[in-house]
Design a protein around this motif. Structure first.
Motif, PDB file in Angstrom:
ATOM      1  N   ALA A 116      62.840  35.099  -0.893  1.00 18.00           N
ATOM      2  CA  ALA A 116      63.528  33.875  -1.324  1.00 18.00           C
ATOM      3  C   ALA A 116      65.045  34.031  -1.337  1.00 18.00           C
ATOM      4  O   ALA A 116      65.782  33.170  -0.848  1.00 18.00           O
ATOM      5  N   GLU A 117      65.532  35.138  -1.882  1.00 15.07           N
ATOM      6  CA  GLU A 117      66.981  35.349  -1.954  1.00 15.07           C
ATOM      7  C   GLU A 117      67.577  35.539  -0.553  1.00 15.07           C
ATOM      8  O   GLU A 117      68.642  35.015  -0.243  1.00 15.07           O
ATOM      9  N   LEU A 118      66.859  36.266   0.278  1.00 15.27           N
ATOM     10  CA  LEU A 118      67.323  36.505   1.639  1.00 15.27           C
ATOM     11  C   LEU A 118      67.268  35.225   2.467  1.00 15.27           C
ATOM     12  O   LEU A 118      68.089  35.016   3.370  1.00 15.27           O
ATOM     13  N   LYS A 119      66.328  34.352   2.143  1.00 19.33           N
ATOM     14  CA  LYS A 119      66.171  33.094   2.866  1.00 19.33           C
ATOM     15  C   LYS A 119      67.422  32.226   2.740  1.00 19.33           C
ATOM     16  O   LYS A 119      67.822  31.551   3.686  1.00 19.33           O
ATOM     17  N   VAL A 120      68.064  32.277   1.571  1.00 22.41           N
ATOM     18  CA  VAL A 120      69.279  31.494   1.341  1.00 22.41           C
ATOM     19  C   VAL A 120      70.473  32.116   2.074  1.00 22.41           C
ATOM     20  O   VAL A 120      71.292  31.416   2.660  1.00 22.41           O
ATOM     21  N   LYS A 121      70.560  33.457   2.068  1.00 19.45           N
ATOM     22  CA  LYS A 121      71.711  34.144   2.665  1.00 19.45           C
ATOM     23  C   LYS A 121      71.595  34.340   4.165  1.00 19.45           C
ATOM     24  O   LYS A 121      72.597  34.560   4.849  1.00 19.45           O
ATOM     25  N   CYS A 122      70.400  34.284   4.694  1.00 23.19           N
ATOM     26  CA  CYS A 122      70.129  34.612   6.099  1.00 23.19           C
ATOM     27  C   CYS A 122      70.990  33.844   7.103  1.00 23.19           C
ATOM     28  O   CYS A 122      71.551  34.461   8.018  1.00 23.19           O
ATOM     29  N   PRO A 123      71.115  32.513   6.999  1.00 26.21           N
ATOM     30  CA  PRO A 123      71.872  31.773   8.026  1.00 26.21           C
ATOM     31  C   PRO A 123      73.320  32.229   8.198  1.00 26.21           C
ATOM     32  O   PRO A 123      73.856  32.184   9.303  1.00 26.21           O
ATOM     33  N   GLN A 124      73.958  32.698   7.118  1.00 26.00           N
ATOM     34  CA  GLN A 124      75.367  33.083   7.245  1.00 26.00           C
ATOM     35  C   GLN A 124      75.565  34.436   7.921  1.00 26.00           C
ATOM     36  O   GLN A 124      76.671  34.768   8.327  1.00 26.00           O
ATOM     37  N   TYR A 125      74.491  35.227   8.075  1.00 27.15           N
ATOM     38  CA  TYR A 125      74.611  36.536   8.726  1.00 27.15           C
ATOM     39  C   TYR A 125      74.103  36.552  10.167  1.00 27.15           C
ATOM     40  O   TYR A 125      74.118  37.600  10.816  1.00 27.15           O
ATOM     41  N   ILE A 126      73.660  35.415  10.668  1.00 28.35           N
ATOM     42  CA  ILE A 126      73.095  35.370  12.016  1.00 28.35           C
ATOM     43  C   ILE A 126      74.136  35.752  13.066  1.00 28.35           C
ATOM     44  O   ILE A 126      73.866  36.536  13.974  1.00 28.35           O
ATOM     45  N   GLY A 127      75.342  35.204  12.965  1.00 30.00           N
ATOM     46  CA  GLY A 127      76.392  35.512  13.935  1.00 30.00           C
ATOM     47  C   GLY A 127      76.727  36.991  13.962  1.00 30.00           C
ATOM     48  O   GLY A 127      76.839  37.603  15.033  1.00 30.00           O
ATOM     49  N   THR A 128      76.862  37.588  12.780  1.00 29.11           N
ATOM     50  CA  THR A 128      77.175  39.018  12.692  1.00 29.11           C
ATOM     51  C   THR A 128      76.057  39.855  13.301  1.00 29.11           C
ATOM     52  O   THR A 128      76.319  40.802  14.046  1.00 29.11           O
ATOM     53  N   CYS A 129      74.801  39.513  13.002  1.00 28.34           N
ATOM     54  CA  CYS A 129      73.663  40.261  13.553  1.00 28.34           C
ATOM     55  C   CYS A 129      73.591  40.129  15.072  1.00 28.34           C
ATOM     56  O   CYS A 129      73.285  41.103  15.761  1.00 28.34           O
ATOM     57  N   SER A 130      73.889  38.938  15.597  1.00 23.51           N
ATOM     58  CA  SER A 130      73.863  38.742  17.045  1.00 23.51           C
ATOM     59  C   SER A 130      74.937  39.592  17.724  1.00 23.51           C
ATOM     60  O   SER A 130      74.681  40.225  18.755  1.00 23.51           O
ATOM     61  N   ILE A 131      76.121  39.617  17.155  1.00 23.07           N
ATOM     62  CA  ILE A 131      77.206  40.432  17.720  1.00 23.07           C
ATOM     63  C   ILE A 131      76.846  41.913  17.643  1.00 23.07           C
ATOM     64  O   ILE A 131      77.117  42.679  18.578  1.00 23.07           O
ATOM     65  N   LEU A 132      76.210  42.328  16.556  1.00 17.92           N
ATOM     66  CA  LEU A 132      75.777  43.726  16.445  1.00 17.92           C
ATOM     67  C   LEU A 132      74.744  44.079  17.521  1.00 17.92           C
ATOM     68  O   LEU A 132      74.742  45.198  18.038  1.00 17.92           O
ATOM     69  N   CYS A 133      73.862  43.133  17.865  1.00 18.14           N
ATOM     70  CA  CYS A 133      72.897  43.362  18.959  1.00 18.14           C
ATOM     71  C   CYS A 133      73.631  43.628  20.265  1.00 18.14           C
ATOM     72  O   CYS A 133      73.284  44.535  21.018  1.00 18.14           O
TER      73      CYS A 133
END
Length: 201
Positions: A106-123
């Motif tokens: 639940a907590e990660l579900k709220v924060k997840c959208p804001q880290y998508i860009g960072t995770c994609s760049i890390l990929c």
């Protein structure tokens, strides 16, 4: 040209053409959203990165494999897989999104959208680091040097100069791909389990 090569060439050609059409339709969709000012969903960013990765694979591998299957082998010079990482990221994101609000996600579900860009760049960065040595080991077919340890792709050679470097590169790529594959299997099983339990309610 042999019938077998013609069939393989046609299969590569169809895959390449449909891949280009499908991915460019996604590019058109994202450009349409951008220029009309519509809001992107969080998953759209992952899909746009996956589209770019797919186009890079199609143009670098699909076109060359198609040309090789049709008998054109000497068309590259010496300078001639973000996809699995981005697919893995999308799978994990989907599991988090469909998880119930009272779950441990639940907590990660709220924060997840804001880290998508960072995770994609890390990929992208991770894949560039894994493949940084590839240009140094690829040589064109026209070079006639006597190389004993090489892998022939039809349009170019991969040349292995050092056994340690070869083994280390192989180990890192296998670990990366294996880790992504395990995450995707876990995410897929989790989604099936969650959707199955949701249908039973």
């Amino acid at each position: 040209m042999a019938t077998r090569n013609l069939v393989i060439g046609m299969m590569f050609l169809l895959q390449t053409v449909f891949g280009i059409l499908g991915n460019f339709s996604l590019v058109y969709h994202f450009l349409f959203l951008y220029f009309t000012g519509r809001r992107f969903r969080p998953a759209d960013l992952i899909v746009s990165h996956m589209t770019l990765a797919n186009l890079l694979v199609i143009f670098s591998k699909g076109v060359s494999e198609t040309m090789t299957a049709f008998g054109l082998k000497l068309f590259l010079n010496d300078i001639g897989d973000v996809s699995i990482g981005t697919t893995c990221l999308l799978s994990v994101f989907q599991v988090i999104v469909i998880s119930p609000r009272d779950s441990r996600w639940a907590e990660l579900k709220v924060k997840c959208p804001q880290y998508i860009g960072t995770c994609s760049i890390l990929c992208w960065i991770l894949n560039m680091m894994l493949n940084i040595l590839v240009p140094f080991h690829i040589t064109e077919k026209r070079i006639k040097a006597n190389i004993t340890k090489k892998m022939d792709y039809g349009y170019c050679y991969t040349v292995f100069y050092c056994k340690i470097t070869e083994s280390l590169s192989l180990l890192l790529v296998l670990f990366h791909d294996g880790f992504c594959l395990v995450l995707m299997v876990w995410a897929s099983c989790s989604m099936v389990f969650k959707l199955h339990s949701h249908n039973k309610c």
